[in-house]
Design an enzyme around this catalytic site. Structure first.
Site, PDB file in Angstrom:
ATOM      1  N   TRP A  38       0.849  -1.189   0.000  1.00 36.03           N
ATOM      2  CA  TRP A  38       0.000   0.000   0.000  1.00 36.03           C
ATOM      3  C   TRP A  38       0.887   1.242   0.000  1.00 36.03           C
ATOM      4  CZ3 TRP A  38      -3.136  -4.046   0.605  1.00 36.03           C
ATOM      5  CH2 TRP A  38      -4.509  -3.877   0.399  1.00 36.03           C
ATOM      6  N   ASP A  41       1.196   3.538   3.370  1.00 35.84           N
ATOM      7  CA  ASP A  41       1.723   2.618   4.383  1.00 35.84           C
ATOM      8  C   ASP A  41       3.229   2.469   4.205  1.00 35.84           C
ATOM      9  OD1 ASP A  41      -1.180   1.887   3.923  1.00 35.84           O
ATOM     10  OD2 ASP A  41      -0.762   0.572   5.626  1.00 35.84           O
ATOM     11  N   ASP A 167     -10.701   5.935   4.496  1.00 37.66           N
ATOM     12  CA  ASP A 167     -11.677   5.305   3.621  1.00 37.66           C
ATOM     13  C   ASP A 167     -13.149   5.558   3.924  1.00 37.66           C
ATOM     14  OD1 ASP A 167      -9.141   4.329   3.132  1.00 37.66           O
ATOM     15  OD2 ASP A 167      -9.813   2.316   2.643  1.00 37.66           O
ATOM     16  N   TRP A 355     -12.425   4.713  10.672  1.00 35.24           N
ATOM     17  CA  TRP A 355     -12.338   6.141  10.331  1.00 35.24           C
ATOM     18  C   TRP A 355     -13.505   6.990  10.841  1.00 35.24           C
ATOM     19  CZ3 TRP A 355      -7.825   8.074   9.061  1.00 35.24           C
ATOM     20  CH2 TRP A 355      -6.874   7.220   8.464  1.00 35.24           C
ATOM     21  N   GLU A 398      -4.202  -1.891  13.955  1.00 35.46           N
ATOM     22  CA  GLU A 398      -4.352  -0.961  12.829  1.00 35.46           C
ATOM     23  C   GLU A 398      -4.715   0.441  13.324  1.00 35.46           C
ATOM     24  OE1 GLU A 398      -7.059  -2.462   9.907  1.00 35.46           O
ATOM     25  OE2 GLU A 398      -6.958  -0.673   8.654  1.00 35.46           O
TER      26      GLU A 398
HETATM   27  C1  GLC Z   1      -7.168   0.847   4.977  1.00 34.04           C
HETATM   28  C2  GLC Z   1      -6.893   2.284   5.388  1.00 34.04           C
HETATM   29  C3  GLC Z   1      -5.839   2.891   4.472  1.00 34.04           C
HETATM   30  C4  GLC Z   1      -4.599   2.016   4.500  1.00 34.04           C
HETATM   31  C5  GLC Z   1      -4.937   0.561   4.172  1.00 34.04           C
HETATM   32  C6  GLC Z   1      -3.761  -0.373   4.402  1.00 34.04           C
HETATM   33  O1  GLC Z   1      -7.710   0.786   3.703  1.00 34.04           O
HETATM   34  O2  GLC Z   1      -8.047   3.036   5.382  1.00 34.04           O
HETATM   35  O3  GLC Z   1      -5.514   4.191   4.888  1.00 34.04           O
HETATM   36  O4  GLC Z   1      -3.644   2.494   3.609  1.00 34.04           O
HETATM   37  O5  GLC Z   1      -5.972   0.113   5.002  1.00 34.04           O
HETATM   38  O6  GLC Z   1      -3.283  -0.255   5.704  1.00 34.04           O
END
Ligand code: GLC
Length: 443
Positions: A38, A41, A167, A355, A398
């Site tokens: 990602w 990340d 998200d 979120w 997370e």
């Molecule tokens: C979720 C989060 C996003 C992040 C992803 C991987 O989709 O909302 O911000 O990059 O997870 O951790």
């Protein structure tokens, strides 16, 4: 067990998580729920990796850039190969933009700020590696300013809640309510709710809309300008705006350091434009920088953790900054730990839903960096201490419930482990208070 011993064990655990999530040069956020690379990340993960292996930290960023599409976009997920554990995978996105197999949208551009930070901390020896990434970063920023800025709109926007990285923040409700689910949407099976508690994840209706936007992009051959101007969803996100403004400043620092005068002039233009248009986000009713639906002009009603990134972006309007601080203090008095992702005084606040309330370590890290630079060192240090407390209490989740500190959604999470090592751990060497001395770079 003494505090130091616990902290020492947490350092080891954080290292073990980053090693476990290493897929050979890049790091996945967590196994099963997020089995690919990602975008943002990786930028935060690199900051953690640099505490023990600078070469591997650069590698993380270099492999991220490998996913860059021909138009300059660095995608939000780089798949490389499919994984039946994840939906929507490459067969749903069907991108064709060159680079590696990837998604068709981006994510907040933290990369240049991390590269500038490394170049500052690691000295002249690191400049070659920074220089090798420069053109890719410039092309990516240009993509935001050109392809994600709709015709006639003064600021950079977003076409998908996933692009914001926040998200399913209630910020996106207006844009989501204003769009319809595509009646031709193919049947699909979500995987996220097999790996995480469904009550903490988005609803089915939200998911249908997320996939509707993907279908629009796919049906239009991932022409990003079309997706921006005519796609189903178009909002302006203070998160992307502030992070890009900060990253533009850091890229400018790098351009000057590398003697890239033409690029520097282009970047200066982006910064001047953003500074002149930051008020697009100012919601006078709330007294904060808020998300906005571009087509209707309607503001989101809430103070989010992205609203608090104005310091990080280097906004200098003292009245607006003071109003932002007042909100942060009001919210801190209602929650216990760090900056929550949403305003606890609103009915849509849910302390554990994705979120809609939880504390996210990477947001708190950037907010604190900005606060420290602004001279609000007590607030910055409290954010760091709070992150330390929730990790000591619950482990490497997370995100965290900002009221009781319990861990939410994914476990063994890479960016939480990385920012523990680089920032929250008692053994880390980067107190936010030192942010003052550096004009650039993510400190
Ligand atoms: C979720 C989060 C996003 C992040 C992803 C991987 O989709 O909302 O911000 O990059 O997870 O951790």
């Amino acid at each position: 067990m003494s505090h130091n011993l616990e902290a020492h064990n947490l350092d080891e655990e954080a290292l073990a998580i980053l090693k476990k999530n290493d897929r050979g040069g890049f790091t996945i956020p967590t196994a099963r729920l997020y089995p690919f690379q990602w975008n943002w990340d990786s930028a935060f993960i690199a900051i953690g990796l640099a505490t023990f292996d600078q070469d591997r930290a650069w590698r993380e960023l270099e492999l991220l850039v490998e996913g860059q599409a021909r138009d300059g976009m660095i995608p939000h997920i780089i798949f490389r190969k499919d994984d039946s554990d994840y939906f929507p995978g490459p067969s749903v996105w069907q991108t064709n933009g060159g680079g590696l197999s990837a998604s068709g949208i981006s994510q907040p551009p933290v990369l240049a700020s991390v590269v500038a930070k490394f170049a500052q901390e690691q000295g002249e020896g690191s400049l070659d590696r920074a220089a090798a990434l420069f053109d890719a970063m410039l092309a990516w920023h240009r993509w935001w300013h050109r392809d994600r800025t709709p015709d006639g709109c003064p600021v950079v926007c977003t076409v998908h809640p996933w692009e914001t990285g926040r998200d399913n923040c209630p910020d996106w409700n207006i844009g989501m309510n204003n769009m319809a689910i595509d009646p031709q949407l193919e049947a699909y099976q979500r995987k996220d709710i097999e790996h995480a508690d469904p009550s903490q994840r988005p609803s089915h209706e939200q998911y249908d809309k997320y996939i509707t936007i993907v279908k629009f992009g796919r049906d239009h051959g991932w022409d990003q300008k079309v997706l921006t101007n005519d796609g189903p969803f178009l909002m302006a996100d203070p998160g992307i705006f502030f992070i890009l403004l900060r990253a533009d400043r850091d890229l400018l620092w790098l351009a000057r350091k590398l003697g890239k005068d033409v690029a520097a002039a282009e970047i200066e233009g982006w910064i001047a434009d953003a500074e002149a248009n930051a008020d697009y986000f100012w919601n006078a009713d709330v007294g904060a920088y808020c998300a906005r639906d571009v087509r209707t002009g309607e503001f989101s009603e809430g103070f989010s953790n992205a609203s608090a990134l104005c310091f990080y972006a280097g906004i200098k309007d003292q009245t607006r900054l003071a109003s932002t601080i007042a909100h942060m203090k009001r919210i801190a008095a209602k929650t216990r730990f760090g900056q929550s992702s949403w305003d606890p005084d609103l009915a849509s606040f849910e302390s554990q839903r994705y979120w809609c309330g939880p504390l996210w370590c990477q947001m708190n890290y950037m907010i604190a960096a900005g606060l420290a630079e602004h001279g609000e060192t007590d607030m910055a240090d409290k954010m760091r201490d709070d992150l330390r407390s929730v990790i000591e209490l619950s482990g490497f989740y997370e995100c965290f419930d900002p009221v009781d500190g319990s861990g939410c959604i994914g476990t063994d999470f890479s960016w939480t482990a990385a920012l523990w090592l680089a920032w929250a751990s008692p053994s880390s060497v980067a107190p936010t208070a030192s942010g003052q001395e550096a004009a650039n770079g993510l400190n």
